[in-house]
Design a protein around this motif. Structure first.
Motif, PDB file in Angstrom:
ATOM      1  N   UNK A 233       0.864  -1.182   0.000  1.00  0.00           N
ATOM      2  CA  UNK A 233       0.000   0.000   0.000  1.00  0.00           C
ATOM      3  C   UNK A 233       0.899   1.229   0.000  1.00  0.00           C
ATOM      4  N   UNK A 234       0.696   2.109  -0.976  1.00  0.00           N
ATOM      5  CA  UNK A 234       1.602   3.235  -1.166  1.00  0.00           C
ATOM      6  C   UNK A 234       1.021   4.570  -0.710  1.00  0.00           C
ATOM      7  N   UNK A 235      -0.296   4.698  -0.580  1.00  0.00           N
ATOM      8  CA  UNK A 235      -0.876   5.996  -0.237  1.00  0.00           C
ATOM      9  C   UNK A 235      -2.212   5.792   0.460  1.00  0.00           C
ATOM     10  N   UNK A 236      -2.622   6.791   1.229  1.00  0.00           N
ATOM     11  CA  UNK A 236      -3.887   6.761   1.946  1.00  0.00           C
ATOM     12  C   UNK A 236      -4.402   8.194   2.059  1.00  0.00           C
ATOM     13  N   UNK A 237      -5.732   8.342   2.055  1.00  0.00           N
ATOM     14  CA  UNK A 237      -6.371   9.645   2.213  1.00  0.00           C
ATOM     15  C   UNK A 237      -7.668   9.456   2.983  1.00  0.00           C
ATOM     16  N   UNK A 238      -8.040  10.460   3.786  1.00  0.00           N
ATOM     17  CA  UNK A 238      -9.259  10.426   4.590  1.00  0.00           C
ATOM     18  C   UNK A 238     -10.086  11.664   4.290  1.00  0.00           C
TER      19      UNK A 238
END
Length: 593
Positions: A233-238
């Motif tokens: 997993x390379x990126x996350x956003x909320x």
């Protein structure tokens, strides 16, 4: 059908009270009342209607005296006042209430000015227009920030997202973890009373609490119905409303989760290569995703639907950012361009990098001013300004009005340790000529506080550096280092160790972030940051996109920095720079803890 216009004129007239001395008072004729009319009391001297203040005839009803609310002045004092006198009386009462609150709570003049309605309206208008309107970098005691490390993963943390009070971290072992940040202790808030507590409050648990965990499975790579990641997993956003959490990985998947339970809601496989960046449009659930397939895609999470694809980059799109307007900024790695996408107009602006300012640091070997090879990071300041970070260690400030950067700050995180002749060559007695010049450290993480002058950057030198936008909005200036009072932004540790040597240098023990800073997220504590700033940093032994850089002795996890605010005097004291006093020098600063 009888009405006001059809009844006889004798019935339309209302009985007036007997005339008294003094000017006559106009009585409204549009209101009717079943209660028996009372004779009008003797009016005050100034009872004429002030047309210049009222501004319209719609306020003529104010001339009819109405009883005030309970707890107000007596009727005998307020019956004869005009509309202007009533407004004046209410304003005086409001100011008196404010004075009483100030006396009780002990707020200073700055707090009062910040709460004035006119100032708030000006700030809201400035934010709506998308321009920088807050200067807070000098109001933060960055060198006195407390920090703590937390982790639950075995591999490097690649990205971080915040929706206060929750933090979401992702790592290379397919883990999505939800954490709850601890509240600030009571003694860090300003004292509202003069009495001191008998016993100091017990120190709270500083580390965040793990709330939920979602882990992928590599063995499910061939299962099309599996709703999880099967690679890093390379990126996350909320989302700001706390409904959605989105992750993107090297498995070309973009997965939308329910933020409360981390239950997968939808899996998108529209990208043809790894998803490297995610950004929500501020205040909405519109999402932008960047990928190594050289495209940027637009999504609507309210409908869980794909909208469109934006083409233009000539290389991998490795980072993306967005604010309130329906546009985003992305960087294309080795094509050395940043592109502003205007989604509604279906146009793009291209900003080309690659230039460096060799006159900025004439004392350094020109060979160490490496040419920009890859533009890796981007963060928007407002709707007209943004910053980028590159593999040549430079921070560049851009304006949408110009195609070239307004300012380039070279070697923001210093230079690598110079190699010894025996390390640079296999010969038994090599000459110093074979030693290559020391190279600058890459900008591996970049973040701004939207619509303010605060900029944060990270690399692998052990620190998170704080920068500020100059008053003329044309330069980037150093503002300190998070949690390190003895080191300024200019003198970085020059002997940070990498893969070839162990971390045993004298400065290694003072590192606050042991590893590569892969991502930075932040939010303000309290209303408009009155209680400081919380910064969460993702750290790993290796870079988020590859294994070409590895820090021996580094740690995998995340670090929380709690940055308090500082109140400074109006006059600049000796040794005071950017609102932070130099170590060992006198200052009139008061640190709010």
């Amino acid at each position: 059908m009888s009405s006001f216009f059809t009844v006889p004129g004798a019935q339309k007239k209302r009985k007036r009270a007997p005339a008294t001395d003094g000017p006559k008072k106009r009585v409204a004729t549009t209101k009717t009342s079943k209660t028996p009319s009372k004779p009008a009391p003797t009016p005050r001297k100034r009872v004429e209607r002030d047309e210049s203040i009222s501004g319209s005839e719609s306020e003529s009803d104010d001339d009819v005296v109405q009883p005030d609310a309970p707890g107000s002045d007596s009727d005998s004092e307020n019956e004869g006042e005009t509309a202007a006198e009533k407004r004046l009386r209410l304003a005086e009462r409001y100011l008196e209430n404010v004075r009483q609150e100030v006396d009780e709570t002990g707020f200073n003049a700055e707090d009062i000015d910040r709460d004035i309605i006119a100032t708030r309206l000006q700030e809201d208008v400035a934010e709506t227009k998308g321009k920088v309107y807050r200067k807070i970098a000098s109001k933060l005691a960055v060198d006195r920030a407390s920090h703590t490390l937390f982790r639950c993963n075995t591999l490097a943390t690649t990205s971080i997202a915040i929706c206060s009070p929750f933090v979401y971290t992702v790592s290379k072992d397919q883990c999505l973890v939800k954490w709850k940040l601890q509240d600030l202790p009571a003694y860090q808030f300003p004292q509202t009373t003069k009495k001191k507590p008998k016993k100091p409050p017990a120190p709270p648990r500083r580390q965040p609490i793990k709330v939920a965990l979602r882990k992928g499975n590599r063995s499910k790579a061939n299962d099309k119905n599996y709703q999880g990641h099967v690679a890093e997993i390379l990126c996350v956003a909320a989302s700001q409303d706390g409904k959605f959490v989105v992750t993107g990985g090297a498995d070309k998947r973009l997965i939308v989760y329910d933020a409360k339970s981390l239950k997968p809601l939808r899996v998108f496989t529209h990208h043809r290569d790894a998803v490297t960046g995610l950004a929500f449009r501020r205040g909405t659930n519109q999402l932008y995703s960047a990928s190594k397939d050289r495209t940027v895609k637009v999504w609507s999470l309210d409908e869980l639907a794909y909208i469109e694809t934006l083409f233009g980059h000539q290389d991998e799109v490795v980072d993306i950012d967005a604010l309130a307007q329906e546009r985003c900024v992305s960087v294309g790695a080795r094509d050395r361009t940043a592109r502003l996408w205007k989604v509604v107009e279906e146009t793009q602006l291209v900003f080309r990098g690659g230039s460096i300012d060799k006159k900025q640091k004439p004392e350094i070997d020109p060979r160490s001013l490496a040419h920009e090879g890859s533009m890796d990071r981007v963060a928007m300041i407002d709707d007209e300004l943004f910053v980028t970070g590159s593999d040549n260690g430079s921070l560049a400030l851009w304006s949408i009005q110009k195609k070239k950067p307004l300012f380039i700050l070279t070697q923001a995180h210093g230079l690598e340790r110079p190699l010894k002749p025996t390390e640079a060559s296999a010969e038994t007695a090599p000459t110093p000529k074979v030693v290559p010049p020391p190279q600058p450290r890459w900008i591996t993480a970049l973040r701004t506080l939207p619509y303010s002058d605060l900029i944060l950057s990270g690399s692998w030198d052990g620190y998170v550096r704080v920068w500020r936008l100059s008053d003329d909005k044309r330069k980037i200036e150093p503002a300190g280092i998070l949690g390190n009072p003895s080191t300024t932004a200019a003198d970085a540790p020059q002997d940070a160790e990498t893969t070839s040597t162990a971390v045993n240098s004298p400065n290694a023990a003072s590192w606050l972030v042991k590893g590569i800073v892969n991502d930075i997220a932040l939010f303000e504590r309290g209303e408009r940051g009155k209680d400081g700033l919380c910064v969460v940093v993702g750290v790993g032994k290796d870079h988020r996109l590859g294994m070409w850089k590895k820090i021996k002795g580094g740690k995998n996890g995340a670090v929380v920095f709690e940055v308090p605010r500082t109140t400074t005097t109006t006059t600049k004291q000796p040794g005071l720079e950017n609102g932070v006093a130099d170590e060992g020098k006198g200052s009139e600063n008061k640190i709010v803890r």
